[in-house]
Design a protein around this motif. Structure first.
Motif, short mmCIF file in Angstrom:
data_model
loop_
_atom_site.label_atom_id
_atom_site.label_comp_id
_atom_site.label_asym_id
_atom_site.label_seq_id
_atom_site.Cartn_x
_atom_site.Cartn_y
_atom_site.Cartn_z
N LEU A 59 0.84 -1.18 0.00
CA LEU A 59 0.00 0.00 0.00
C LEU A 59 0.88 1.24 0.00
O LEU A 59 1.84 1.34 0.78
CB LEU A 59 -0.90 0.02 1.23
CG LEU A 59 -2.10 -0.93 1.23
CD1 LEU A 59 -2.77 -0.92 2.60
CD2 LEU A 59 -3.09 -0.54 0.15
N VAL A 60 0.59 2.19 -0.87
CA VAL A 60 1.40 3.41 -0.97
C VAL A 60 0.61 4.58 -0.39
O VAL A 60 -0.41 4.99 -0.94
CB VAL A 60 1.77 3.70 -2.44
CG1 VAL A 60 2.58 5.00 -2.53
CG2 VAL A 60 2.56 2.55 -3.02
N PRO A 61 1.04 5.10 0.75
CA PRO A 61 0.30 6.21 1.37
C PRO A 61 0.48 7.50 0.59
O PRO A 61 1.37 7.63 -0.26
CB PRO A 61 0.94 6.31 2.76
CG PRO A 61 2.33 5.80 2.56
CD PRO A 61 2.23 4.72 1.51
N LEU A 62 -0.38 8.48 0.87
CA LEU A 62 -0.22 9.80 0.28
C LEU A 62 1.08 10.42 0.79
O LEU A 62 1.43 10.28 1.95
CB LEU A 62 -1.41 10.69 0.64
CG LEU A 62 -2.80 10.15 0.31
CD1 LEU A 62 -3.86 11.19 0.67
CD2 LEU A 62 -2.92 9.73 -1.13
N THR A 63 1.77 11.09 -0.11
CA THR A 63 3.06 11.65 0.25
C THR A 63 2.93 12.81 1.23
O THR A 63 1.89 13.48 1.31
CB THR A 63 3.81 12.13 -1.00
OG1 THR A 63 2.97 13.01 -1.74
CG2 THR A 63 4.20 10.96 -1.88
N LEU A 64 3.98 13.04 1.97
CA LEU A 64 4.07 14.17 2.91
C LEU A 64 4.85 15.30 2.28
O LEU A 64 5.69 15.07 1.42
CB LEU A 64 4.76 13.70 4.20
CG LEU A 64 4.04 12.61 5.00
CD1 LEU A 64 4.92 12.15 6.15
CD2 LEU A 64 2.69 13.10 5.50
N PRO A 65 4.60 16.56 2.69
CA PRO A 65 3.61 17.00 3.68
C PRO A 65 2.21 17.01 3.10
O PRO A 65 2.03 17.02 1.87
CB PRO A 65 4.07 18.42 4.02
CG PRO A 65 4.70 18.90 2.75
CD PRO A 65 5.40 17.70 2.17
N GLN A 66 1.21 17.01 3.98
CA GLN A 66 -0.18 17.00 3.56
C GLN A 66 -0.92 18.21 4.12
O GLN A 66 -0.55 18.75 5.16
CB GLN A 66 -0.87 15.72 4.04
CG GLN A 66 -0.28 14.45 3.45
CD GLN A 66 -0.90 13.20 4.06
OE1 GLN A 66 -1.81 13.29 4.88
NE2 GLN A 66 -0.39 12.04 3.68
N CYS A 67 -1.97 18.58 3.43
CA CYS A 67 -2.83 19.67 3.90
C CYS A 67 -3.47 19.25 5.22
O CYS A 67 -3.98 18.13 5.35
CB CYS A 67 -3.90 19.96 2.86
SG CYS A 67 -5.16 21.14 3.40
N ALA A 68 -3.48 20.13 6.20
CA ALA A 68 -4.02 19.79 7.51
C ALA A 68 -5.53 19.56 7.47
O ALA A 68 -6.07 18.85 8.30
CB ALA A 68 -3.71 20.92 8.50
N ARG A 69 -6.20 20.14 6.48
CA ARG A 69 -7.64 19.96 6.39
C ARG A 69 -8.01 18.75 5.52
O ARG A 69 -8.72 17.86 5.97
CB ARG A 69 -8.30 21.22 5.82
CG ARG A 69 -9.83 21.06 5.69
CD ARG A 69 -10.43 22.13 4.82
NE ARG A 69 -11.86 21.94 4.65
CZ ARG A 69 -12.53 22.34 3.58
NH1 ARG A 69 -11.90 22.96 2.59
NH2 ARG A 69 -13.84 22.13 3.48
N CYS A 70 -7.54 18.73 4.28
CA CYS A 70 -8.02 17.70 3.36
C CYS A 70 -7.09 16.49 3.27
O CYS A 70 -7.45 15.48 2.67
CB CYS A 70 -8.24 18.28 1.97
SG CYS A 70 -6.71 18.68 1.07
N GLY A 71 -5.89 16.59 3.85
CA GLY A 71 -4.98 15.45 3.83
C GLY A 71 -4.33 15.19 2.50
O GLY A 71 -3.65 14.17 2.32
#
Length: 295
Positions: A59-71
């Protein structure tokens, strides 16, 4: 405010779902265990269920950094970092770098407090998980998927205020065809980890819609416009609450927005959302190899 319990109205499983479960159980007894995704030999365990550890690790997670609201990933090829303007009044000589406004948040209904997703759908095994759950009848794949959804980090106010999970409902025809609502299975698996109730009768789909897969963003919004509502008998329990919508994948947020508008009209104060997968946007930074181990 005390949480209102939803009446025990039974599951939303259509005729035939029990037969599918019985058949799957018989096969498990007669045939050696195998991973539901890769079909390699696998003995189901408490951690990953009927999915092997190799497929889970892919599983490949969404990359960082992420938006604090929408991820959503904040760095992309199209949106580089930009410096803050120099404030002449403070004689600042070295501006600090800052992220530009999130380009994904603008598509969300203002009442959506936070959105989180486990995995990318364009790489790794995320799409295989969703396909196995939705189209191959592997209902038990929802358990490890929901467990991963429950591990996602939400803002403190969401964790403090959320009172229930609400699965996105299927149309009657699609529910009969599939025999179960995959969003409800994910909601129940996630709720078991969060120790929250699942409200299956609070949001209903009042008209069938066509598949969103081949539609443009504007067509998606029109397709699901006013497709949901909240029954009168559930509005008192929903009034003033912060609830969490659950679905398998979020793409343009058109379906989620339509559901949010129905929940607000039914009395909800604010809504968050959790999904297993998230479709990529043009310009999203590709996940580096090292990210595939960050689950």
């Amino acid at each position: 405010m005390p949480r209102a319990a939803e009446p025990n109205v039974g599951g939303t499983y259509a005729n035939g779902a029990w037969w599918r479960s019985l058949t799957r159980g018989a096969l498990d007894l007669l045939l050696p265990g195998a991973c539901a995704l890769c079909r390699r030999a696998h003995n189901p365990d408490r951690q990953n269920g009927i999915v092997c550890g190799v497929c889970m690790a892919k599983l490949v997670p969404l990359t960082l950094p992420q938006c604090a609201r929408c991820g959503h990933p904040r760095l992309s090829l199209a949106m580089p970092l930009a410096p803050l303007p120099i404030d002449a009044a403070t004689n600042a000589s070295t501006p600090e770098p800052a992220l530009p406004p999130c380009r994904w948040c603008h598509r969300l209904d203002p009442a959506l407090r936070a959105v989180r997703s486990v995995t990318r759908m364009d790489s790794g095994t995320g799409a295989e998980f969703v396909h196995a759950l939705k189209y191959q009848g592997w209902e038990r794949v929802a358990v490890p998927m929901g467990q991963r959804m429950a591990r996602l980090s939400f803002p403190d106010d969401v964790v403090r205020e959320r009172v229930a999970l609400i699965p996105l409902p299927l149309g009657a025809g699609r529910l009969r065809e599939r025999g179960y609502n995959q969003a409800e299975l994910l909601a129940r698996a996630t709720a078991a980890e969060w120790n929250l109730p699942v409200w299956t009768e609070t949001l209903r789909r009042v008209r069938d819609t066509q598949s969103q897969v081949r539609l443009t963003p504007s067509e998606r919004a029109s397709n699901v416009s006013q497709a949901f509502d909240v029954p009168n008998h559930r509005q008192s329990a929903l009034r003033g609450q912060h609830v969490v919508l659950v679905d398998d994948v979020i793409t343009t947020a058109a379906t989620v927005n339509a559901a949010v508008q129905a929940l607000l009209a039914g009395g909800a104060r604010i809504v968050s959302c959790v999904t297993f997968g998230r479709a990529p946007d043009p310009g999203d930074r590709a996940a580096p190899d090292s990210d595939s181990t960050r689950n």
